[in-house]
Scaffold this active site. Structure first.
Site, PDB file in Angstrom:
ATOM      1  N   TYR A 162       0.840  -1.207   0.000  1.00 30.10           N
ATOM      2  CA  TYR A 162       0.000   0.000   0.000  1.00 30.10           C
ATOM      3  C   TYR A 162       0.876   1.260   0.000  1.00 30.10           C
ATOM      4  O   TYR A 162       0.668   2.178  -0.797  1.00 30.10           O
ATOM      5  CB  TYR A 162      -0.925  -0.040   1.217  1.00 30.10           C
ATOM      6  CG  TYR A 162      -1.925   1.089   1.271  1.00 30.10           C
ATOM      7  CD1 TYR A 162      -3.038   1.117   0.432  1.00 30.10           C
ATOM      8  CD2 TYR A 162      -1.765   2.152   2.165  1.00 30.10           C
ATOM      9  CE1 TYR A 162      -3.956   2.157   0.492  1.00 30.10           C
ATOM     10  CE2 TYR A 162      -2.680   3.198   2.224  1.00 30.10           C
ATOM     11  CZ  TYR A 162      -3.770   3.190   1.389  1.00 30.10           C
ATOM     12  OH  TYR A 162      -4.678   4.233   1.435  1.00 30.10           O
ATOM     13  N   LYS A 166       1.249   4.205  -2.920  1.00 28.04           N
ATOM     14  CA  LYS A 166       0.943   5.615  -2.663  1.00 28.04           C
ATOM     15  C   LYS A 166       2.192   6.493  -2.818  1.00 28.04           C
ATOM     16  O   LYS A 166       2.098   7.651  -3.241  1.00 28.04           O
ATOM     17  CB  LYS A 166       0.341   5.766  -1.262  1.00 28.04           C
ATOM     18  CG  LYS A 166      -1.023   5.060  -1.099  1.00 28.04           C
ATOM     19  CD  LYS A 166      -2.034   5.560  -2.111  1.00 28.04           C
ATOM     20  CE  LYS A 166      -3.441   5.062  -1.845  1.00 28.04           C
ATOM     21  NZ  LYS A 166      -4.439   5.627  -2.769  1.00 28.04           N
TER      22      LYS A 166
HETATM   23  N1  LIG Z   1     -10.232   6.452   4.147  1.00 29.90           N
HETATM   24  C1  LIG Z   1      -9.011   6.812   4.494  1.00 29.90           C
HETATM   25  O1  LIG Z   1      -8.728   7.011   5.681  1.00 29.90           O
HETATM   26  C2  LIG Z   1      -7.949   7.002   3.483  1.00 29.90           C
HETATM   27  C3  LIG Z   1      -8.124   6.741   2.150  1.00 29.90           C
HETATM   28  N2  LIG Z   1      -7.095   6.955   1.270  1.00 29.90           N
HETATM   29  C4  LIG Z   1      -7.259   6.734  -0.152  1.00 29.90           C
HETATM   30  O2  LIG Z   1      -8.379   7.468  -0.610  1.00 29.90           O
HETATM   31  C5  LIG Z   1      -8.972   6.840  -1.729  1.00 29.90           C
HETATM   32  C6  LIG Z   1     -10.460   6.687  -1.477  1.00 29.90           C
HETATM   33  O3  LIG Z   1     -10.615   5.826  -0.376  1.00 29.90           O
HETATM   34  P1  LIG Z   1     -11.969   5.674   0.457  1.00 29.90           P
HETATM   35  O4  LIG Z   1     -12.977   6.599  -0.052  1.00 29.90           O
HETATM   36  O5  LIG Z   1     -11.580   5.689   1.870  1.00 29.90           O
HETATM   37  O6  LIG Z   1     -12.308   4.157   0.095  1.00 29.90           O
HETATM   38  P2  LIG Z   1     -13.646   3.471  -0.403  1.00 29.90           P
HETATM   39  O7  LIG Z   1     -13.351   2.015  -0.345  1.00 29.90           O
HETATM   40  O8  LIG Z   1     -14.818   4.013   0.326  1.00 29.90           O
HETATM   41  O9  LIG Z   1     -13.739   3.951  -1.926  1.00 29.90           O
HETATM   42  C7  LIG Z   1     -12.855   3.512  -2.901  1.00 29.90           C
HETATM   43  C8  LIG Z   1     -13.630   3.307  -4.175  1.00 29.90           C
HETATM   44  O10 LIG Z   1     -12.691   2.896  -5.182  1.00 29.90           O
HETATM   45  C9  LIG Z   1     -13.330   1.944  -5.976  1.00 29.90           C
HETATM   46  N3  LIG Z   1     -12.356   1.106  -6.686  1.00 29.90           N
HETATM   47  C10 LIG Z   1     -11.524   0.164  -6.188  1.00 29.90           C
HETATM   48  N4  LIG Z   1     -10.811  -0.400  -7.161  1.00 29.90           N
HETATM   49  C11 LIG Z   1     -11.195   0.204  -8.313  1.00 29.90           C
HETATM   50  C12 LIG Z   1     -10.824   0.041  -9.676  1.00 29.90           C
HETATM   51  N5  LIG Z   1      -9.907  -0.862 -10.068  1.00 29.90           N
HETATM   52  N6  LIG Z   1     -11.413   0.824 -10.599  1.00 29.90           N
HETATM   53  C13 LIG Z   1     -12.342   1.747 -10.217  1.00 29.90           C
HETATM   54  N7  LIG Z   1     -12.742   1.926  -8.967  1.00 29.90           N
HETATM   55  C14 LIG Z   1     -12.168   1.163  -8.016  1.00 29.90           C
HETATM   56  C15 LIG Z   1     -14.158   1.114  -4.986  1.00 29.90           C
HETATM   57  O11 LIG Z   1     -15.178   0.382  -5.651  1.00 29.90           O
HETATM   58  C16 LIG Z   1     -14.693   2.199  -4.064  1.00 29.90           C
HETATM   59  O12 LIG Z   1     -15.941   2.686  -4.487  1.00 29.90           O
HETATM   60  C17 LIG Z   1      -8.225   5.513  -1.901  1.00 29.90           C
HETATM   61  O13 LIG Z   1      -7.269   5.670  -2.912  1.00 29.90           O
HETATM   62  C18 LIG Z   1      -7.552   5.303  -0.546  1.00 29.90           C
HETATM   63  O14 LIG Z   1      -6.384   4.529  -0.665  1.00 29.90           O
HETATM   64  C19 LIG Z   1      -5.891   7.429   1.670  1.00 29.90           C
HETATM   65  C20 LIG Z   1      -5.661   7.692   2.974  1.00 29.90           C
HETATM   66  C21 LIG Z   1      -6.666   7.516   3.984  1.00 29.90           C
HETATM   67  C1  LIG Z   2      -5.073   2.215   4.365  1.00 30.35           C
HETATM   68  C2  LIG Z   2      -5.306   2.556   5.794  1.00 30.35           C
HETATM   69  C3  LIG Z   2      -4.233   1.911   6.576  1.00 30.35           C
HETATM   70  C4  LIG Z   2      -4.413   0.409   6.539  1.00 30.35           C
HETATM   71  O1  LIG Z   2      -3.459  -0.234   6.253  1.00 30.35           O
HETATM   72  C5  LIG Z   2      -5.746  -0.143   6.894  1.00 30.35           C
HETATM   73  C6  LIG Z   2      -6.856   0.596   6.126  1.00 30.35           C
HETATM   74  C7  LIG Z   2      -8.223   0.125   6.604  1.00 30.35           C
HETATM   75  C8  LIG Z   2      -8.394  -1.332   6.388  1.00 30.35           C
HETATM   76  C9  LIG Z   2      -7.297  -2.119   6.963  1.00 30.35           C
HETATM   77  C10 LIG Z   2      -7.629  -3.235   7.663  1.00 30.35           C
HETATM   78  C11 LIG Z   2      -6.654  -4.094   8.225  1.00 30.35           C
HETATM   79  O2  LIG Z   2      -6.989  -5.063   8.901  1.00 30.35           O
HETATM   80  C12 LIG Z   2      -5.213  -3.791   7.996  1.00 30.35           C
HETATM   81  C13 LIG Z   2      -4.933  -2.331   7.788  1.00 30.35           C
HETATM   82  C14 LIG Z   2      -5.859  -1.677   6.753  1.00 30.35           C
HETATM   83  C15 LIG Z   2      -5.462  -2.167   5.390  1.00 30.35           C
HETATM   84  C16 LIG Z   2      -6.656   2.068   6.310  1.00 30.35           C
HETATM   85  C17 LIG Z   2      -7.639   2.993   5.668  1.00 30.35           C
HETATM   86  C18 LIG Z   2      -6.912   4.313   5.544  1.00 30.35           C
HETATM   87  C19 LIG Z   2      -5.481   4.044   5.959  1.00 30.35           C
HETATM   88  C20 LIG Z   2      -4.530   4.957   5.238  1.00 30.35           C
HETATM   89  O3  LIG Z   2      -4.333   5.057   4.052  1.00 30.35           O
HETATM   90  C21 LIG Z   2      -3.868   5.846   6.057  1.00 30.35           C
HETATM   91  O4  LIG Z   2      -3.211   6.705   5.640  1.00 30.35           O
END
Ligand SMILES: NC(=O)C1=CN([C@@H]2O[C@H](COP(=O)(O)OP(=O)(O)OC[C@H]3O[C@@H](n4cnc5c(N)ncnc54)[C@H](O)[C@@H]3O)[C@@H](O)[C@H]2O)C=CC1
Ligand SMILES: C[C@]12CC(=O)[C@H]3[C@@H](CCC4=CC(=O)CC[C@@]43C)[C@@H]1CC[C@@H]2C(=O)C=O
Length: 255
Positions: A162, A166
């Site tokens: 991950y 990023k």
């Molecule tokens: N929620 C958090 O605390 C954090 C989230 N992020 C990043 O923010 C972004 C949004 O995350 P969230 O809204 O929290 O997650 P979420 O799981 O609510 O939304 C992510 C969306 O991406 C879609 N998705 C996944 N794979 C895909 C693909 N191959 N093609 C098109 N769509 C796809 C999923 O269907 C989902 O609707 C992600 O990139 C995540 O890594 C980063 C840091 C913290």
């Molecule tokens: C991605 C992030 C940090 C993580 O690794 C966790 C994730 C929420 C779901 C998860 C469940 C697990 O059991 C392992 C860890 C993790 C993959 C978190 C959501 C936002 C976090 C992130 O990007 C922080 O910056």
């Protein structure tokens, strides 16, 4: 505020992407919600109203993203902003000494493929369409906003894949901004801390409470609307370019 503006939002069916779609529409914009065919994207677009449409897209597919651009052109006639929110989380240690098992290579490849290659794929294709806009008074044609994570900088145990995915998004932000500068297209990346979305809610509530306590101020998870507000500011502020902005309540994650 955003009357006439057209945006594409990947991962727009959920969490940070959905909150962004809601805010852009509230401010007068129109939005193409791109998300997996299995996502609730179609219902999301219906709830957002006539200024939204859903296109099923896997961000790793060239054809899917091209289809989304065609729909954007057919329905709204232009593209000003792309917000890359599609992403997946994964967790695995580099080696499990109890089970004598190395990191699952397929899991590493999948995480990089969606979070890094998917983001790159969308950027390279949307740039062509945004570049067709007439420049505004400042020479700007549009904005591309990506989503990294603070895990790009302070990756925790189990986050090698991950964090690498990023960190790749962070690393390509400046060179792509430089590539697109002559066309007046800005590229900015947001590195969120911990936000209350379905991705986070995979964790049990006691674990979430513990994470909240680790955020210096405010000691809580971010609200997706707060992410959307930063997207709004980035769109409005033409001087922001080639930069990665942490949005994390000053959290530095522990190992
Ligand atoms: N929620 C958090 O605390 C954090 C989230 N992020 C990043 O923010 C972004 C949004 O995350 P969230 O809204 O929290 O997650 P979420 O799981 O609510 O939304 C992510 C969306 O991406 C879609 N998705 C996944 N794979 C895909 C693909 N191959 N093609 C098109 N769509 C796809 C999923 O269907 C989902 O609707 C992600 O990139 C995540 O890594 C980063 C840091 C913290
Ligand atoms: C991605 C992030 C940090 C993580 O690794 C966790 C994730 C929420 C779901 C998860 C469940 C697990 O059991 C392992 C860890 C993790 C993959 C978190 C959501 C936002 C976090 C992130 O990007 C922080 O910056």
């Amino acid at each position: 505020m955003f009357k006439g503006l057209v945006g594409i939002i990947t991962g727009g069916a959920s969490g940070l992407g959905r909150a962004t779609a809601e805010l852009l529409i509230k401010q007068g914009g129109r939005v193409i919600v791109c998300d997996l065919p299995t996502s609730p994207g179609s219902d999301t677009a219906k709830q957002l109203g006539e200024n939204a449409a859903f296109v099923p897209v896997d961000v790793t597919s060239e054809q899917d993203v091209k289809n989304a651009l065609q729909t954007t052109m057919d329905k709204f006639g232009r593209l000003d902003v792309a917000v890359n929110c599609a992403g997946i989380a994964s967790a695995c240690r580099i080696y499990n000494f109890k089970k004598n098992q190395p990191f699952d290579l397929k899991l590493f490849q999948k995480t990089i493929e969606v979070n890094l290659v998917g983001t790159f794929n969308v950027i390279r294709l949307v740039a062509g369409m945004i570049g067709k806009n007439a420049p505004d008074a400042d020479g700007q044609r549009g904005v591309i906003i990506n989503t990294a994570s603070i895990a790009a900088f302070d990756g925790q145990i189990g986050q090698a894949a991950y964090s690498a995915s990023k960190a790749g998004v962070v690393g390509m932000t400046l060179p792509i901004a430089r590539d697109l500068a002559k066309q007046g297209i800005r590229v900015v990346t947001i590195a969120p801390g911990l936000f209350r979305t379905p991705m986070m809610q995979q964790l049990p509530e006691p674990a979430i409470k513990e994470l909240e306590a680790s955020v210096p101020f405010p000691s809580r998870l971010g609200n997706p609307h707060e992410y959307a507000l930063l997207v709004q500011s980035i769109i409005q502020n033409t001087m922001l370019n080639g930069e990665v902005i942490r949005l994390d309540g000053s959290l530095r994650m522990q190992p």
